[in-house]
Design a protein around this motif. Structure first.
Motif, PDB file in Angstrom:
ATOM      1  N   VAL A   1       0.682  -1.234   0.047  1.00 50.49           N
ATOM      2  CA  VAL A   1       0.063   0.150   0.073  1.00 50.49           C
ATOM      3  C   VAL A   1       0.938   1.223   0.125  1.00 50.49           C
ATOM      4  CG1 VAL A   1      -1.709   1.333   1.293  1.00 50.49           C
ATOM      5  CG2 VAL A   1      -1.827  -1.301   0.970  1.00 50.49           C
ATOM      6  N   ARG A   2       2.087   1.352   0.640  1.00 50.30           N
ATOM      7  CA  ARG A   2       2.952   2.409   0.577  1.00 50.30           C
ATOM      8  C   ARG A   2       3.425   2.471  -0.930  1.00 50.30           C
ATOM      9  NH1 ARG A   2       7.824   4.189   4.035  1.00 50.30           N
ATOM     10  NH2 ARG A   2       7.540   6.548   3.742  1.00 50.30           N
ATOM     11  N   GLY A   3       4.008   1.518  -1.273  1.00 49.17           N
ATOM     12  CA  GLY A   3       4.377   1.868  -2.782  1.00 49.17           C
ATOM     13  C   GLY A   3       3.308   2.242  -3.658  1.00 49.17           C
ATOM     14  N   LEU A   4       1.943   1.672  -3.313  1.00 45.16           N
ATOM     15  CA  LEU A   4       0.870   2.180  -4.107  1.00 45.16           C
ATOM     16  C   LEU A   4       0.585   3.775  -4.135  1.00 45.16           C
ATOM     17  CD1 LEU A   4      -1.659   1.700  -6.123  1.00 45.16           C
ATOM     18  CD2 LEU A   4      -2.799   0.897  -3.801  1.00 45.16           C
ATOM     19  N   THR A   5       0.570   3.965  -2.776  1.00 48.60           N
ATOM     20  CA  THR A   5       0.330   5.732  -2.689  1.00 48.60           C
ATOM     21  C   THR A   5       1.324   6.454  -3.150  1.00 48.60           C
ATOM     22  OG1 THR A   5      -0.734   4.769  -0.350  1.00 48.60           O
ATOM     23  CG2 THR A   5      -0.098   7.047  -0.592  1.00 48.60           C
ATOM     24  N   ALA A   6       2.601   5.986  -3.026  1.00 51.22           N
ATOM     25  CA  ALA A   6       3.666   6.857  -3.683  1.00 51.22           C
ATOM     26  C   ALA A   6       3.508   6.631  -5.396  1.00 51.22           C
ATOM     27  CB  ALA A   6       5.171   6.335  -3.360  1.00 51.22           C
ATOM     28  N   ALA A   7       2.789   5.851  -6.078  1.00 54.79           N
ATOM     29  CA  ALA A   7       3.158   5.532  -7.399  1.00 54.79           C
ATOM     30  C   ALA A   7       2.273   6.637  -8.125  1.00 54.79           C
ATOM     31  CB  ALA A   7       2.476   4.146  -7.867  1.00 54.79           C
ATOM     32  N   ASP A   8       2.694   7.097  -9.407  1.00 55.47           N
ATOM     33  CA  ASP A   8       1.931   7.979 -10.004  1.00 55.47           C
ATOM     34  C   ASP A   8       1.113   7.617 -11.376  1.00 55.47           C
ATOM     35  OD1 ASP A   8       3.357  10.144  -8.659  1.00 55.47           O
ATOM     36  OD2 ASP A   8       4.978  10.039  -9.824  1.00 55.47           O
ATOM     37  N   GLY A   9       1.387   6.237 -11.741  1.00 58.30           N
ATOM     38  CA  GLY A   9       0.928   5.925 -12.901  1.00 58.30           C
ATOM     39  C   GLY A   9      -0.672   5.242 -12.653  1.00 58.30           C
ATOM     40  N   ASP A  10      -1.504   5.106 -13.800  1.00 60.56           N
ATOM     41  CA  ASP A  10      -2.845   4.545 -13.654  1.00 60.56           C
ATOM     42  C   ASP A  10      -2.789   3.132 -13.346  1.00 60.56           C
ATOM     43  OD1 ASP A  10      -3.812   7.115 -14.556  1.00 60.56           O
ATOM     44  OD2 ASP A  10      -3.284   6.616 -16.662  1.00 60.56           O
ATOM     45  N   TYR A  11      -1.560   2.198 -13.484  1.00 60.04           N
ATOM     46  CA  TYR A  11      -1.766   0.864 -13.382  1.00 60.04           C
ATOM     47  C   TYR A  11      -0.740   0.462 -12.631  1.00 60.04           C
ATOM     48  CZ  TYR A  11      -5.030   0.658 -17.277  1.00 60.04           C
ATOM     49  OH  TYR A  11      -5.942   0.704 -18.187  1.00 60.04           O
ATOM     50  N   VAL A  12      -0.729  -0.620 -11.873  1.00 60.08           N
ATOM     51  CA  VAL A  12       0.588  -0.912 -10.909  1.00 60.08           C
ATOM     52  C   VAL A  12       0.430  -2.559 -11.110  1.00 60.08           C
ATOM     53  CG1 VAL A  12      -1.134  -1.462  -9.059  1.00 60.08           C
ATOM     54  CG2 VAL A  12       1.323  -1.182  -8.552  1.00 60.08           C
TER      55      VAL A  12
END
Length: 288
Positions: free
Chosen positions: A64-75
């Motif tokens: 979740v921490r990585g997801l919060t920091a991500a900028d893209g539309d997909y992960v």
């Protein structure tokens, strides 16, 4: 400790350099006090960010921490033991342009102790990747989130807020939440991902993974503010707990005990027999 450079180098060929700034590579270091050293990694064509957790958050919290920091539309969530095929990102991106608002699940190579084989073996199994009943009666139909391209805006808030204390089933938790929410899953018949077996792989520890499933099932069943139909979610979580409990008992029982276990849960037993026959699943494969 994790060899991050080796992990990056093994997956470097899958990074689509044509994506330029649209591609975000994030490493979440969940070992406080351990410094991630990328000085020996020479390829600077893709930007890599490192996030250091001040305290251990576990697998779920780190994702979740990585997801919060991500900028893209997909992960794509990768663990340290994952390997992507060289053209994985490119193929995921191609399908995403054609089919939006869906979780794209590729086929995968699954390694187990002394064995390696294809995860999805039949068209019938592929058709179940987004079937909620199968997740409740048989088990998760996804080896790991590393084989998935997930739209960020379709990841439920409940998953981002309820960190599991027990590692092992945060991805199962995510799939159940998405399926209960009506999110669609699309199967991509390409083996873009390899899930390697290691003695430290939490998914290989059935008892710990089962405890993690019980934890999220309790969270969902007890949530008074859920947007789901309360009666349906409670019923579904009861089915899920019964399935996990039945399989745990089955693994530990002799022939007589297996018969009694099957009689207690005939629907679950029949669903699993049908699944094994139609998917050509060998005994013990991926805990199914």
């Amino acid at each position: 400790m994790i060899d991050y450079v080796r992990m990056i180098e093994e997956n470097a060929s899958s990074l689509d350099r044509d994506a330029g700034e649209d591609l975000d590579v994030i490493i979440v270091n969940d070992s406080p006090g351990y410094e991630v050293d990328l000085s020996s990694y020479r390829d600077k064509s893709v930007s890599i960010r490192v996030i250091n957790n001040e305290k251990n958050l576990g697998i779920h919290g780190s994702r979740v921490r990585g997801l919060t920091a991500a900028d893209g539309d997909y992960v794509i969530f990768l663990d340290q033991d994952d390997i992507l095929k060289s053209d994985a990102v490119h193929l995921f991106e191609k399908v995403a342009k054609e089919k939006r608002n869906t979780v794209i699940v590729s086929n995968a190579i699954l390694e187990q102790d002394g064995w390696k084989g294809m995860w999805c073996r039949t068209a019938y199994q592929a058709s179940l990747v987004g079937d909620l009943d199968t997740y409740l009666l048989v088990g998760t139909q996804i080896v790991s989130p590393g084989q998935c391209l997930i739209p960020r805006d379709m990841i439920p808030e409940a998953w981002k807020k309820n960190f599991l204390k027990r590692n092992g089933a945060d991805d199962y938790f995510l799939w159940i939440l998405m399926l209960e929410s009506g999110v669609s899953f699309t199967y991509l018949d390409e083996s873009l991902y390899t899930h390697r077996f290691t003695d430290k792989n939490i998914s290989a520890d059935t008892e710990k993974t089962d405890a993690s499933v019980y934890e999220f099932a309790e969270i969902l069943a007890a949530d008074e503010k859920t947007s789901f139909d309360r009666e349906k979610i409670k019923k579904d979580m009861k089915t899920l707990r019964n399935m996990i409990s039945m399989k745990a008992s089955w693994r530990k029982s002799g022939p007589g005990g297996k018969i009694l276990t099957g009689f207690r849960h005939p629907m679950i037993l029949l669903s699993n027999i049908n699944y094994k026959i139609r998917t050509k699943t060998p005994p013990g494969f991926n805990r199914q």
